[in-house]
Motif scaffolding. Structure first.
Motif, mmCIF file in Angstrom:
data_model
loop_
_atom_site.group_PDB
_atom_site.id
_atom_site.type_symbol
_atom_site.label_atom_id
_atom_site.label_comp_id
_atom_site.label_asym_id
_atom_site.label_seq_id
_atom_site.Cartn_x
_atom_site.Cartn_y
_atom_site.Cartn_z
ATOM 1 N N ILE A 15 0.840 -1.199 0.000
ATOM 2 C CA ILE A 15 0.000 0.000 0.000
ATOM 3 C C ILE A 15 0.875 1.249 0.000
ATOM 4 N N GLU A 16 1.919 1.238 0.807
ATOM 5 C CA GLU A 16 2.839 2.378 0.820
ATOM 6 C C GLU A 16 3.475 2.573 -0.555
ATOM 7 N N ALA A 17 3.835 1.485 -1.223
ATOM 8 C CA ALA A 17 4.416 1.574 -2.567
ATOM 9 C C ALA A 17 3.406 2.144 -3.552
ATOM 10 N N GLN A 18 2.145 1.773 -3.388
ATOM 11 C CA GLN A 18 1.094 2.306 -4.265
ATOM 12 C C GLN A 18 0.974 3.819 -4.092
ATOM 13 N N PHE A 19 1.104 4.294 -2.864
ATOM 14 C CA PHE A 19 1.084 5.743 -2.642
ATOM 15 C C PHE A 19 2.263 6.408 -3.349
ATOM 16 N N ASP A 21 3.648 5.382 -6.062
ATOM 17 C CA ASP A 21 3.276 5.404 -7.480
ATOM 18 C C ASP A 21 2.351 6.584 -7.773
ATOM 19 N N LEU A 22 1.443 6.859 -6.845
ATOM 20 C CA LEU A 22 0.513 7.968 -7.047
ATOM 21 C C LEU A 22 1.218 9.325 -7.046
ATOM 22 N N LEU A 23 2.290 9.426 -6.307
ATOM 23 C CA LEU A 23 3.027 10.686 -6.321
ATOM 24 C C LEU A 23 3.592 10.969 -7.710
ATOM 25 N N ARG A 24 3.843 9.913 -8.461
ATOM 26 C CA ARG A 24 4.369 10.053 -9.816
ATOM 27 C C ARG A 24 3.263 10.096 -10.869
ATOM 28 N N ASP A 25 2.103 9.520 -10.563
ATOM 29 C CA ASP A 25 1.048 9.387 -11.564
ATOM 30 C C ASP A 25 -0.309 9.402 -10.874
ATOM 31 N N GLU A 26 -1.012 10.521 -10.950
ATOM 32 C CA GLU A 26 -2.314 10.648 -10.296
ATOM 33 C C GLU A 26 -3.464 10.300 -11.237
ATOM 34 N N GLU A 27 -3.224 9.450 -12.203
ATOM 35 C CA GLU A 27 -4.266 9.070 -13.149
ATOM 36 C C GLU A 27 -5.324 8.201 -12.470
ATOM 37 N N ALA A 28 -6.528 8.261 -13.001
ATOM 38 C CA ALA A 28 -7.671 7.557 -12.424
ATOM 39 C C ALA A 28 -7.444 6.063 -12.222
ATOM 40 N N PRO A 29 -6.856 5.327 -13.186
ATOM 41 C CA PRO A 29 -6.674 3.880 -12.943
ATOM 42 C C PRO A 29 -5.772 3.591 -11.742
ATOM 43 N N VAL A 30 -4.758 4.413 -11.533
ATOM 44 C CA VAL A 30 -3.857 4.210 -10.398
ATOM 45 C C VAL A 30 -4.602 4.506 -9.097
ATOM 46 N N VAL A 31 -5.385 5.556 -9.080
ATOM 47 C CA VAL A 31 -6.170 5.917 -7.899
ATOM 48 C C VAL A 31 -7.183 4.820 -7.604
ATOM 49 N N LEU A 93 -6.550 15.369 -1.337
ATOM 50 C CA LEU A 93 -7.187 14.153 -0.817
ATOM 51 C C LEU A 93 -6.177 13.015 -0.677
ATOM 52 N N LEU A 94 -5.292 12.883 -1.658
ATOM 53 C CA LEU A 94 -4.280 11.826 -1.585
ATOM 54 C C LEU A 94 -3.336 12.049 -0.412
ATOM 55 N N ALA A 95 -2.987 13.300 -0.152
ATOM 56 C CA ALA A 95 -2.122 13.595 0.993
ATOM 57 C C ALA A 95 -2.819 13.237 2.306
ATOM 58 N N GLN A 96 -4.085 13.598 2.427
ATOM 59 C CA GLN A 96 -4.853 13.271 3.637
ATOM 60 C C GLN A 96 -4.982 11.753 3.796
ATOM 61 N N LEU A 97 -5.280 11.086 2.694
ATOM 62 C CA LEU A 97 -5.413 9.629 2.725
ATOM 63 C C LEU A 97 -4.087 8.982 3.106
ATOM 64 N N ALA A 100 -3.553 9.353 6.802
ATOM 65 C CA ALA A 100 -4.446 8.477 7.572
ATOM 66 C C ALA A 100 -3.980 7.023 7.506
ATOM 67 N N VAL A 101 -3.578 6.578 6.333
ATOM 68 C CA VAL A 101 -3.111 5.198 6.175
ATOM 69 C C VAL A 101 -1.816 4.991 6.955
ATOM 70 N N SER A 102 -0.911 5.951 6.892
ATOM 71 C CA SER A 102 0.354 5.834 7.635
ATOM 72 C C SER A 102 0.108 5.729 9.137
ATOM 73 N N ARG A 103 -0.786 6.569 9.656
ATOM 74 C CA ARG A 103 -1.105 6.505 11.093
ATOM 75 C C ARG A 103 -1.725 5.155 11.450
ATOM 76 N N HIS A 104 -2.612 4.652 10.584
ATOM 77 C CA HIS A 104 -3.271 3.374 10.843
ATOM 78 C C HIS A 104 -2.266 2.223 10.833
ATOM 79 N N VAL A 105 -1.388 2.220 9.853
ATOM 80 C CA VAL A 105 -0.359 1.174 9.770
ATOM 81 C C VAL A 105 0.521 1.211 11.012
ATOM 82 N N GLU A 106 0.923 2.386 11.417
ATOM 83 C CA GLU A 106 1.759 2.530 12.621
ATOM 84 C C GLU A 106 1.024 1.986 13.841
#
Length: 139
Positions: A15-19, A21-31, A93-97, A100-106
């Motif tokens: 999941i962290e790796a997917q995030f 990827d999103l920093l490099r490509d915010e296209e709809a399929p990646v999201v 939204l991606l930054a907020q998400l 939230a995911v980082s806090r949850h994983v921790e």
């Protein structure tokens, strides 16, 4: 994999790796792929991890309730991503998400997993429960 804790930690890393990827490509399929990954991961944890947490850990109900609420909050953010956010809003939204995911994983890796291990919840048994919950009939 024979250790459910390690399996969940590897899911967290994916999941962290997917995030990243999103920093490099915010296209709809990646999201959309990220949203699906988060949803599947949440469903598996709620079906296999949290019931064991509630059953075996003193105070496990409170921990599971907090984790489930975090999943609900993350699901709400994922739904907002799917609502065709503008490019400016999407980044926010991606930054907020991501936060939230980082806090949850921790929370899971530093509190839930150690509590379960100390109560004797076996990683192999957890792996079996995770596998069963991931199968189509387990959902």
């Amino acid at each position: 994999m024979d250790d459910g804790y390690r399996q969940l930690e590897e899911d967290h890393r994916a999941i962290e790796a997917q995030f990243q990827d999103l920093l490099r490509d915010e296209e709809a399929p990646v999201v959309r792929e990220l949203g699906e990954l988060l949803t599947r991961h949440s469903e598996i944890e709620e079906a296999a991890l949290y019931p064991a947490l509630r059953r075996y850990v003193d105070g496990g109900d409170d921990l599971a309730d907090r984790a489930a609420q975090e999943h609900a909050d993350i699901a709400t953010m994922v739904a907002e991503l799917d609502d065709s956010a503008t490019p400016e809003r999407l980044g926010e939204l991606l930054a907020q998400l991501g936060d939230a995911v980082s806090r949850h994983v921790e929370f899971e890796e530093s509190e839930i997993f150690p509590a379960m291990r100390s109560c004797g919840v076996d990683g192999a048994q957890l792996a079996t429960a995770l596998q069963q919950s991931a199968e189509p009939h387990g959902r």
